[in-house]
Scaffold this motif. Structure first.
Motif, short mmCIF file in Angstrom:
data_model
loop_
_atom_site.label_atom_id
_atom_site.label_comp_id
_atom_site.label_asym_id
_atom_site.label_seq_id
_atom_site.Cartn_x
_atom_site.Cartn_y
_atom_site.Cartn_z
N PRO A 122 7.67 8.13 1.01
CA PRO A 122 5.96 8.52 1.27
C PRO A 122 5.77 9.17 1.47
CG PRO A 122 7.80 7.25 2.68
CD PRO A 122 8.56 7.64 1.91
N TYR A 130 -0.66 9.99 -5.60
CA TYR A 130 -0.40 8.79 -5.73
C TYR A 130 -0.62 7.93 -4.17
CZ TYR A 130 3.34 9.93 -9.57
OH TYR A 130 3.14 10.13 -10.81
N ARG A 131 -0.94 6.56 -4.69
CA ARG A 131 -0.98 5.68 -3.77
C ARG A 131 -0.09 4.67 -3.63
NH1 ARG A 131 -7.04 5.15 -6.20
NH2 ARG A 131 -6.44 2.96 -4.79
N LYS A 132 0.06 3.79 -2.53
CA LYS A 132 0.42 2.42 -2.11
C LYS A 132 0.48 1.57 -3.56
CE LYS A 132 1.15 2.27 2.48
NZ LYS A 132 0.85 1.25 3.88
N SER A 134 0.38 -1.37 -3.75
CA SER A 134 -0.11 -2.74 -3.14
C SER A 134 -1.58 -2.22 -2.85
CB SER A 134 0.18 -3.02 -1.65
OG SER A 134 0.05 -1.78 -0.90
N GLU A 135 -2.13 -1.14 -2.96
CA GLU A 135 -3.16 -1.14 -3.15
C GLU A 135 -4.75 -1.58 -4.33
OE1 GLU A 135 -4.95 2.71 -1.66
OE2 GLU A 135 -3.12 2.78 -0.01
N GLN A 139 3.36 -4.97 -8.07
CA GLN A 139 4.14 -4.91 -6.94
C GLN A 139 5.38 -4.64 -7.74
OE1 GLN A 139 2.49 -8.82 -7.66
NE2 GLN A 139 1.09 -7.46 -6.12
N ASP A 146 6.77 -1.53 1.59
CA ASP A 146 5.15 -1.18 0.51
C ASP A 146 5.23 0.02 0.51
OD1 ASP A 146 3.45 -2.00 -0.25
OD2 ASP A 146 2.35 -1.54 1.45
N GLU A 147 5.13 0.93 1.52
CA GLU A 147 5.21 2.36 1.35
C GLU A 147 5.34 3.14 0.31
OE1 GLU A 147 8.16 2.51 5.59
OE2 GLU A 147 6.31 0.96 4.55
N ASN A 148 6.79 2.99 0.34
CA ASN A 148 7.43 3.51 -1.08
C ASN A 148 7.31 2.84 -2.19
OD1 ASN A 148 9.71 2.93 1.43
ND2 ASN A 148 10.16 5.08 0.35
N CYS A 149 6.02 2.36 -2.66
CA CYS A 149 6.32 1.57 -3.48
C CYS A 149 4.65 2.03 -3.69
CB CYS A 149 6.33 0.28 -4.02
SG CYS A 149 7.67 -0.76 -3.59
N MET A 150 4.54 3.10 -5.13
CA MET A 150 3.65 3.62 -5.59
C MET A 150 3.09 4.27 -6.59
SD MET A 150 4.75 7.37 -3.09
CE MET A 150 5.47 6.58 -2.42
#
Length: 174
Positions: A122, A130-132, A134-135, A139, A146-150
């Motif tokens: 993250p 890269y951003r989350k 979820s923004e 998914q 969540d912070e590891n999914c970008m």
């Protein structure tokens, strides 16, 4: 030193590079090299996005982007997954990984791809935009923080009206 497309003759050297690069990583299953082998034989493989960083005849870095889908209801959108970035331990911390990431972003955009999704560290990947995920209301099908999914948009607003669940090639689960 130069960056180039991976060739079949590089496969063994790349296998060993990935194995060594992840050998002491805490959050690794230490099998990334086998995933890369499977992905090379998948429908999602894009040969032009399998890239090596070579110095004095030695491959010291590697990156792979593969095709994925983002599915929502009856819609499906093309994207890429950053499957792995690896640098030999003795060469880490010298910007090689970052150079490979920036190179593949440019190459992917040239090939018409508009976004990349990844599961990663993250604090490292946001340096490259890269951003989350979820923004973007995207998914990943893994039980991870969540912070590891970008995600990154290679084209402005490429993910603006796209949301849903990422569908990885079956090779990610074998």
């Amino acid at each position: 030193m130069f960056v180039r497309k991976e060739e079949e003759k590089d496969y063994n050297q790349v296998f060993e590079l990935i194995e060594k690069a992840f050998e002491n990583e805490e959050y690794s299953d230490h099998r990334e090299q086998f995933l890369v082998e499977r992905l090379r034989n998948s429908d999602g493989f894009v040969p032009d996005l399998s890239i090596v960083f070579e110095m004095n005849g030695l491959i010291v870095g590697y990156v792979l982007l593969t095709k994925i889908k983002i599915n929502h209801s009856n819609s499906s959108y093309d994207s890429l997954a950053l499957a792995t970035v690896a640098v030999l331990p003795n060469y880490q911390g010298n910007g090689i990984g970052g150079h490979l990431i920036e190179f593949t972003h440019k190459k992917a955009k040239e090939l018409g791809f508009e976004s990349i999704i990844l599961l990663g560290h993250p604090t490292y990947y946001p340096k490259f935009g890269y951003r989350k995920a979820s923004e973007f209301d995207i998914q990943l099908p893994f039980d991870v923080p969540d912070e590891n999914c970008m995600a990154i948009e290679l084209v402005v607003d490429a993910l603006k009206n796209i949301n849903g669940m990422v569908e990885y090639p079956k090779e990610f689960y074998q």
